[in-house]
Scaffold this motif. Structure first.
Motif, short mmCIF file in Angstrom:
data_model
loop_
_atom_site.label_atom_id
_atom_site.label_comp_id
_atom_site.label_asym_id
_atom_site.label_seq_id
_atom_site.Cartn_x
_atom_site.Cartn_y
_atom_site.Cartn_z
N VAL A 87 32.33 -48.21 15.41
CA VAL A 87 33.70 -47.73 15.64
C VAL A 87 34.47 -48.78 16.46
O VAL A 87 35.65 -49.05 16.19
N GLU A 88 33.78 -49.38 17.41
CA GLU A 88 34.43 -50.41 18.23
C GLU A 88 34.86 -51.59 17.36
O GLU A 88 35.98 -52.10 17.47
N ARG A 89 33.96 -51.98 16.45
CA ARG A 89 34.27 -53.10 15.56
C ARG A 89 35.46 -52.77 14.65
O ARG A 89 36.27 -53.62 14.32
N PHE A 102 37.13 -43.21 18.99
CA PHE A 102 36.03 -42.39 18.44
C PHE A 102 36.23 -40.95 18.90
O PHE A 102 36.41 -40.68 20.08
N ARG A 103 36.21 -40.04 17.91
CA ARG A 103 36.29 -38.62 18.22
C ARG A 103 35.09 -37.93 17.57
O ARG A 103 35.20 -37.32 16.50
N ALA A 107 32.19 -43.74 7.56
CA ALA A 107 32.24 -44.45 8.85
C ALA A 107 31.29 -45.65 8.83
O ALA A 107 31.61 -46.73 9.34
N ILE A 108 30.13 -45.49 8.21
CA ILE A 108 29.14 -46.57 8.19
C ILE A 108 29.59 -47.71 7.27
O ILE A 108 29.33 -48.88 7.54
N PHE A 109 30.28 -47.37 6.16
CA PHE A 109 30.58 -48.41 5.16
C PHE A 109 32.04 -48.83 5.10
O PHE A 109 32.36 -49.74 4.32
N VAL A 114 23.31 -43.31 18.00
CA VAL A 114 24.62 -43.19 18.67
C VAL A 114 25.16 -44.59 18.98
O VAL A 114 26.34 -44.87 18.74
N HIS A 115 24.31 -45.48 19.47
CA HIS A 115 24.78 -46.83 19.79
C HIS A 115 25.27 -47.55 18.54
O HIS A 115 26.27 -48.25 18.56
N ARG A 116 24.54 -47.34 17.45
CA ARG A 116 24.94 -47.99 16.20
C ARG A 116 26.33 -47.53 15.78
O ARG A 116 27.19 -48.33 15.42
#
Ligand code: PLP
Length: 380
Positions: free
Chosen positions: A31-33, A38-39, A222-224, A24-26
């Protein structure tokens, strides 16, 4: 109530809370970066404790995505009132939608066709309740939605503008990212996801329609995603748990899988090299999402009680309450290596599908002591 996995009746769902928090932190940092709101999607876990964690722990008023109105009811009652129902709306749900809006839930529904748009307009007028709507954009031919350049997009917006329906914006989901081969393809899928929804938002605005929400999301993209310029919010669902499909895509490491199914060895077929366990498709689900990936993990990867992967063992076949454990390379499993009663943990192909087979999470933290039991719900 069992305090340790070693004393639990099997099969049972196990969640490693330490891995969950790290995942979750990752995602929240990512998302912040990217500079968007975030939804998180609650469909994967359907669990209040995990929704609170995904929301950053601080506030229950933070936005969520749901896949059923049951999820909307449940999480809204707990204070999550900014809700996006991200499945095309069925006409028989209109009364339920209006009831949620009347309760003060800011529920946004999704449409991609004129028939539903007309029904919404008529229903909102009859109920005297404005209904917030997003138009679904098809960014990859995966499933539903209107192509960004399709004239239907503006026809839909014009139809909605006729009644008490508030067009809030556009949404897309890069579902085809699950079929990508490698991270370069996922990056391209993320760019296509962003470009299509931003293009749709711009043409709506150019035609004079308001667009405040521009929503994208799948865990791989989202990750990439390198950049989300023009997007306002990101949805992701499976990221708190990850799973073997995500691992096969290169989205996460095997050690980052938070969910597993605890099972017992119940017998052997030595001449076939099999061990039998009490986790069949009822406990694991029928999902075979890794069957088209480079490494086919059968119905799940076999780990020891501590969660460490064992050799190349997988659950290669299932019946309702039986699983057959074999070596992927065909090396026979001896009864001595897995005596009856041995406890194993099976990593799932698709965490959403596996979790949906269970009604609670047994939460551990890198060990076998059960620290908490979190309820989850199923159905509609
Ligand atoms: C509309 C929509 N948005 C977001 C998601 C989340 O995708 P993922 O589970 O890959 O994060 C899904 C998943 O199916 C979805 O259908």
């Amino acid at each position: 109530v069992a305090r340790d996995l070693a004393r639990l009746e099997t099969p049972a769902l196990v969640l490693d809370g330490a891995i969950l928090e790290a995942n979750v932190h990752r995602m929240r940092a990512r998302v912040e970066r990217l500079g968007v709101r975030f939804r998180p999607h609650v469909k994967t876990h359907k669990c209040l404790e995990i929704a609170r964690l995904a929301a950053g722990g601080a506030s229950e008023t933070s936005p969520i995505t749901v896949s059923t109105l049951r999820e909307a009811d449940f999480f809204a009652a707990a204070g999550f009132t900014d809700v996006l129902y991200a499945v095309g709306l069925a006409p028989n749900k209109l009364d339920h939608v209006v009831a949620l809006l009347r309760r003060g839930v800011d529920l946004k529904v999704l449409i991609d066709n004129l028939a539903t748009a007309r029904l919404l307009v008529a229903h909102a007028r009859a109920a005297g309740v404005p209904i917030p709507v997003l138009i679904e954009i098809d960014c990859d031919g995966h499933r539903a939605g209107v192509r960004a350049g399709d004239p239907l997009l503006l026809e839909l917006a014009a139809e909605l503008a006729r009644g008490q329906v508030e067009l809030r914006g556009v949404l897309t989901h890069a579902g085809a990212s699950y079929d990508c081969k490698g991270t370069e393809e996922i990056r391209a899928a993320a760019a296509a996801e962003r470009d299509s929804v931003v293009q749709a938002a711009e043409s709506l605005r150019a035609a004079g329609h308001p667009v405040s929400i521009v929503s994208v999301g799948s865990t791989p993209t989202a990750i990439f995603a390198p950049d989300l310029t023009g997007v306002t919010e990101l949805r992701a669902g499976v990221f708190p748990f990850f799973d073997l499909v995500m691992h096969g895509l290169g989205v996460c490491r095997l050690e980052e899988l938070a969910l597993s199914v605890l099972t017992s060895v119940i017998g052997h077929q030595p001449e076939k090299g099999w061990a039998l366990v009490d986790a069949g498709w009822m406990a694991l689900s029928r999902d075979r999402g890794t069957s088209t990936q480079q490494v086919d993990q059968g119905y799940g990867r076999v780990c020891d009680l501590a969660g460490r992967p064992l050799h190349d063992w997988v659950v290669s076949a299932t019946n309702q309450e039986h699983g057959i454990v074999t070596s992927r390379a065909g090396a026979p499993l001896s009864p001595e290596s897995l005596p009856v009663g041995t406890l194993l943990r099976i990593l799932p192909n698709h965490a959403c599908a596996t979790a949906a087979q269970h009604d609670r999470y047994h939460v551990v933290r890198g060990a076998t002591a059960i620290e908490e039991v979190w309820p989850r719900f199923r159905g509609w």
